[in-house]
Structures are given as C-alpha cells and as structure tokens.
Design a protein around this motif. Structure first.
Motif, PDB file in Angstrom:
ATOM      1  N   VAL A  96      12.046   7.565  14.483  1.00  0.00           N
ATOM      2  CA  VAL A  96      12.031   6.158  14.866  1.00  0.00           C
ATOM      3  C   VAL A  96      13.116   5.883  15.900  1.00  0.00           C
ATOM      4  O   VAL A  96      14.273   6.294  15.725  1.00  0.00           O
ATOM      5  CB  VAL A  96      12.257   5.242  13.646  1.00  0.00           C
ATOM      6  N   TRP A  97      12.738   5.171  16.959  1.00  0.00           N
ATOM      7  CA  TRP A  97      13.679   4.676  17.957  1.00  0.00           C
ATOM      8  C   TRP A  97      13.584   3.150  18.005  1.00  0.00           C
ATOM      9  O   TRP A  97      12.487   2.582  17.961  1.00  0.00           O
ATOM     10  CB  TRP A  97      13.349   5.216  19.338  1.00  0.00           C
ATOM     11  N   ILE A  98      14.727   2.483  18.076  1.00  0.00           N
ATOM     12  CA  ILE A  98      14.786   1.041  18.318  1.00  0.00           C
ATOM     13  C   ILE A  98      15.482   0.834  19.652  1.00  0.00           C
ATOM     14  O   ILE A  98      16.627   1.272  19.844  1.00  0.00           O
ATOM     15  CB  ILE A  98      15.559   0.304  17.201  1.00  0.00           C
ATOM     16  N   ASN A 113      15.044   2.295  22.371  1.00  0.00           N
ATOM     17  CA  ASN A 113      15.282   3.621  22.956  1.00  0.00           C
ATOM     18  C   ASN A 113      16.467   4.369  22.334  1.00  0.00           C
ATOM     19  O   ASN A 113      16.909   5.381  22.880  1.00  0.00           O
ATOM     20  CB  ASN A 113      15.474   3.520  24.468  1.00  0.00           C
ATOM     21  N   GLU A 114      16.959   3.904  21.207  1.00  0.00           N
ATOM     22  CA  GLU A 114      18.026   4.607  20.498  1.00  0.00           C
ATOM     23  C   GLU A 114      17.461   5.211  19.221  1.00  0.00           C
ATOM     24  O   GLU A 114      16.792   4.530  18.437  1.00  0.00           O
ATOM     25  CB  GLU A 114      19.170   3.652  20.164  1.00  0.00           C
ATOM     26  N   LEU A 115      17.727   6.502  18.994  1.00  0.00           N
ATOM     27  CA  LEU A 115      17.263   7.172  17.774  1.00  0.00           C
ATOM     28  C   LEU A 115      17.942   6.540  16.571  1.00  0.00           C
ATOM     29  O   LEU A 115      19.169   6.520  16.480  1.00  0.00           O
ATOM     30  CB  LEU A 115      17.594   8.662  17.837  1.00  0.00           C
ATOM     31  N   VAL A 116      17.140   6.022  15.632  1.00  0.00           N
ATOM     32  CA  VAL A 116      17.717   5.353  14.464  1.00  0.00           C
ATOM     33  C   VAL A 116      17.347   6.021  13.140  1.00  0.00           C
ATOM     34  O   VAL A 116      17.988   5.761  12.119  1.00  0.00           O
ATOM     35  CB  VAL A 116      17.319   3.860  14.412  1.00  0.00           C
ATOM     36  N   ASN A 117      16.317   6.864  13.127  1.00  0.00           N
ATOM     37  CA  ASN A 117      15.984   7.575  11.896  1.00  0.00           C
ATOM     38  C   ASN A 117      15.088   8.753  12.221  1.00  0.00           C
ATOM     39  O   ASN A 117      14.285   8.693  13.160  1.00  0.00           O
ATOM     40  CB  ASN A 117      15.307   6.671  10.865  1.00  0.00           C
ATOM     41  N   GLN A 118      15.232   9.805  11.421  1.00  0.00           N
ATOM     42  CA  GLN A 118      14.430  11.006  11.605  1.00  0.00           C
ATOM     43  C   GLN A 118      14.216  11.633  10.245  1.00  0.00           C
ATOM     44  O   GLN A 118      15.161  12.068   9.591  1.00  0.00           O
ATOM     45  CB  GLN A 118      15.131  11.979  12.554  1.00  0.00           C
ATOM     46  N   ASN A 164      18.742  -4.319   9.751  1.00  0.00           N
ATOM     47  CA  ASN A 164      18.416  -3.090   9.023  1.00  0.00           C
ATOM     48  C   ASN A 164      17.275  -2.314   9.666  1.00  0.00           C
ATOM     49  O   ASN A 164      16.689  -1.433   9.033  1.00  0.00           O
ATOM     50  CB  ASN A 164      18.045  -3.409   7.572  1.00  0.00           C
ATOM     51  N   ALA A 165      16.941  -2.641  10.895  1.00  0.00           N
ATOM     52  CA  ALA A 165      15.790  -2.011  11.542  1.00  0.00           C
ATOM     53  C   ALA A 165      15.972  -0.500  11.624  1.00  0.00           C
ATOM     54  O   ALA A 165      17.010  -0.003  12.057  1.00  0.00           O
ATOM     55  CB  ALA A 165      15.582  -2.588  12.937  1.00  0.00           C
ATOM     56  N   GLY A 166      14.947   0.214  11.188  1.00  0.00           N
ATOM     57  CA  GLY A 166      14.969   1.665  11.221  1.00  0.00           C
ATOM     58  C   GLY A 166      15.166   2.326   9.877  1.00  0.00           C
ATOM     59  O   GLY A 166      14.993   3.542   9.753  1.00  0.00           O
ATOM     60  N   PRO A 195       0.830  -1.211   0.000  1.00  0.00           N
ATOM     61  CA  PRO A 195       0.000   0.000   0.000  1.00  0.00           C
ATOM     62  C   PRO A 195       0.863   1.259   0.000  1.00  0.00           C
ATOM     63  O   PRO A 195       1.990   1.264   0.507  1.00  0.00           O
ATOM     64  CB  PRO A 195      -0.809  -0.118   1.295  1.00  0.00           C
ATOM     65  N   LYS A 196       0.336   2.299  -0.580  1.00  0.00           N
ATOM     66  CA  LYS A 196       0.991   3.607  -0.571  1.00  0.00           C
ATOM     67  C   LYS A 196       1.264   3.995   0.873  1.00  0.00           C
ATOM     68  O   LYS A 196       0.349   4.051   1.703  1.00  0.00           O
ATOM     69  CB  LYS A 196       0.072   4.621  -1.250  1.00  0.00           C
ATOM     70  N   SER A 197       2.530   4.270   1.208  1.00  0.00           N
ATOM     71  CA  SER A 197       2.892   4.436   2.618  1.00  0.00           C
ATOM     72  C   SER A 197       4.358   4.816   2.746  1.00  0.00           C
ATOM     73  O   SER A 197       5.087   4.924   1.748  1.00  0.00           O
ATOM     74  CB  SER A 197       2.645   3.132   3.382  1.00  0.00           C
ATOM     75  N   ILE A 198       4.796   4.969   3.981  1.00  0.00           N
ATOM     76  CA  ILE A 198       6.212   5.062   4.331  1.00  0.00           C
ATOM     77  C   ILE A 198       6.510   3.886   5.251  1.00  0.00           C
ATOM     78  O   ILE A 198       5.858   3.722   6.292  1.00  0.00           O
ATOM     79  CB  ILE A 198       6.535   6.394   5.024  1.00  0.00           C
ATOM     80  N   GLU A 199       7.460   3.075   4.868  1.00  0.00           N
ATOM     81  CA  GLU A 199       7.786   1.888   5.666  1.00  0.00           C
ATOM     82  C   GLU A 199       8.899   2.177   6.656  1.00  0.00           C
ATOM     83  O   GLU A 199       9.925   2.769   6.315  1.00  0.00           O
ATOM     84  CB  GLU A 199       8.209   0.729   4.769  1.00  0.00           C
ATOM     85  N   VAL A 200       8.686   1.721   7.885  1.00  0.00           N
ATOM     86  CA  VAL A 200       9.744   1.657   8.890  1.00  0.00           C
ATOM     87  C   VAL A 200      10.226   0.208   8.908  1.00  0.00           C
ATOM     88  O   VAL A 200       9.504  -0.690   9.342  1.00  0.00           O
ATOM     89  CB  VAL A 200       9.232   2.094  10.271  1.00  0.00           C
ATOM     90  N   GLN A 201      11.413   0.000   8.407  1.00  0.00           N
ATOM     91  CA  GLN A 201      11.942  -1.347   8.223  1.00  0.00           C
ATOM     92  C   GLN A 201      12.230  -2.029   9.553  1.00  0.00           C
ATOM     93  O   GLN A 201      12.753  -1.407  10.490  1.00  0.00           O
ATOM     94  CB  GLN A 201      13.233  -1.256   7.403  1.00  0.00           C
ATOM     95  N   LEU A 202      11.884  -3.333   9.642  1.00  0.00           N
ATOM     96  CA  LEU A 202      12.242  -4.162  10.784  1.00  0.00           C
ATOM     97  C   LEU A 202      13.153  -5.309  10.378  1.00  0.00           C
ATOM     98  O   LEU A 202      13.513  -6.129  11.230  1.00  0.00           O
ATOM     99  CB  LEU A 202      10.987  -4.735  11.451  1.00  0.00           C
TER     100      LEU A 202
END
Length: 229
Positions: free
Chosen positions: A187-189, A191-196, A123-125, A112-119
């Motif tokens: 995005v935090w994984i 509790n660590e900032l992994v993407n903004q 490669n998480a984040g 679906p049209k979206s923005i994916e947060v990878q898990l």
C-alpha cells in the motif's frame, strides 16, 4: 465501412469508462452511476426507508457513512494494482478499502471476509484482518502480543502502518495505490510506502468500499491487471 481498429478507437474516444485509460487499465467507476457495484447494507433490509449510503454526486462516488455497509464490485480480481483518490468531505472519520473480499457479513454480521486497507483519518494504511490473515515485518511490534492475534471478533486484527504523516491535510485529496500480487499486499498513500504484507490467506476476491460513519468522496477508481511471467 469502418475497420475494426477504427471502431475500437471511436469506442475509446466516446465511452467515458475507457477514455483516458492506459492499455490494461479498467475503470471501476464511470462518474455517472454505480454500474459494476452492488450494496450490502444490513439496516436497509430492516428499514427500507433509510437513505442509500452510496451515491454519485457531481461525478464523485460518495460514501455518506450511514447506514453502515459496503459497496462491493460485482467482479472478483487477482494480481492487480488498484488506484483511487479519496478525501473526507466534512469531519474526519473512518472508512476503508477491502481487498480479496468474499463471504458477506462474516464479521459482526457486517464485514465481508477480506483484508482491509484502512483509510481512517490519521491511520491510513493500517491493515485489518477480517476472517483473512496477512503478515508483516516486525509483527509483534505492529500487532501486539502474538497470543492475541486472530481474525475473528475479540482478537487483535489491526496491523499498524509504517508512517504517521503520509496523509494530506483534511479537505485535500489523497491518492491510494494498493498492489495485490500473489499473497502480497502493498500500500502507498500519496506515493509513500505505508504497508507491505505477505503470506495473505487469500489470493483473489472482490473489492469493497465502506460506509463506516463518515462521509468520504472517491474518484479516479482504476484497476490495472499485473501481467505475471
């Protein structure tokens, strides 16, 4: 006669959807069934004898990985924080959380049209742009040459995360927090900032979990609305 306040307290005590939640939190998974979600699995439309890829097992929401598809919230959301715990139940593999989801099967007749947060394991984040776009700092270093960027088939849609070691060892639970505020997605994984990201091309939409080849378990799926000034 019960007062309205006492009735509300009893509801919170005996309803597992609300029990234990902070004020303003919404539980997206009640631990017993997939109420509030629906599946979009293209192969099931072709062969209804295939297994259902999303199940509830021992109080966990489980993506079995195949046949591939998505479990999508019936409701749309904007300005919120989504938190959940996940782990790969067996072999490491691929999965993701989609935010701002809208048009179904917009990419490869699947996503679906979206923005994916990878898990995906290791490669998480990462962000993946699926017919929607988002920007980050150091864009060319993290997405590749600008002339290759895009949100459709054949274009560079992946934006690398900021860290390489935020995930826990395989078999352990990982905690994910995704903050969608205006046109920003953070995005935090664990509790660590992994993407903004910023300048997202969508402000609201549904939330989806993927079945993308690997078995993944989820729990504690909660959404907290952000109160904007």
């Amino acid at each position: 006669m019960y007062s309205i306040l006492r009735i509300l307290i009893l509801i919170c005590l005996f309803n597992p959807v609300y029990s234990g939640l902070a004020q303003g939190d919404i539980s997206l998974f009640n631990g017993s069934d997939l109420s509030g979600w629906y599946m979009d699995v293209p192969d099931l439309e072709v062969d209804s004898s295939l297994r259902i890829p999303f199940i509830v097992r021992e109080g966990l929401l489980v993506s079995l990985g195949t046949p591939q598809g998505h479990l999508i919230t019936e409701s749309s959301f904007e300005n919120y924080e989504l938190e959940l715990d996940y782990r790969f139940a067996g072999e490491p593999g691929n999965c993701g959380i989609l935010v701002h989801a809208s048009e179904p099967r917009a990419l490869y007749k699947m996503f679906p049209k979206s923005i994916e947060v990878q898990l995906m394991h290791a490669n998480a984040g990462d962000f993946w742009c699926i017919q929607e776009n988002i920007e980050v700092e150091n864009m060319e270093a993290r997405r590749g040459p600008k002339e290759n960027w895009g949100v459709v088939e054949g274009k560079e849609r992946r934006i690398l995360n900021l860290t390489d070691d935020s995930e826990n060892p395989l078999g352990e639970w990982n905690h994910v927090r995704v903050r969608c505020e205006g046109r920003e997605v953070t995005v935090w994984i664990n509790n660590e900032l992994v993407n903004q990201g910023f300048n997202a091309t969508a402000l609201r939409g549904q939330i989806a979990l993927q079945a993308e080849g690997a078995e993944v378990e989820f729990k504690n799926i909660q959404l907290r609305k952000i109160q904007l000034p």
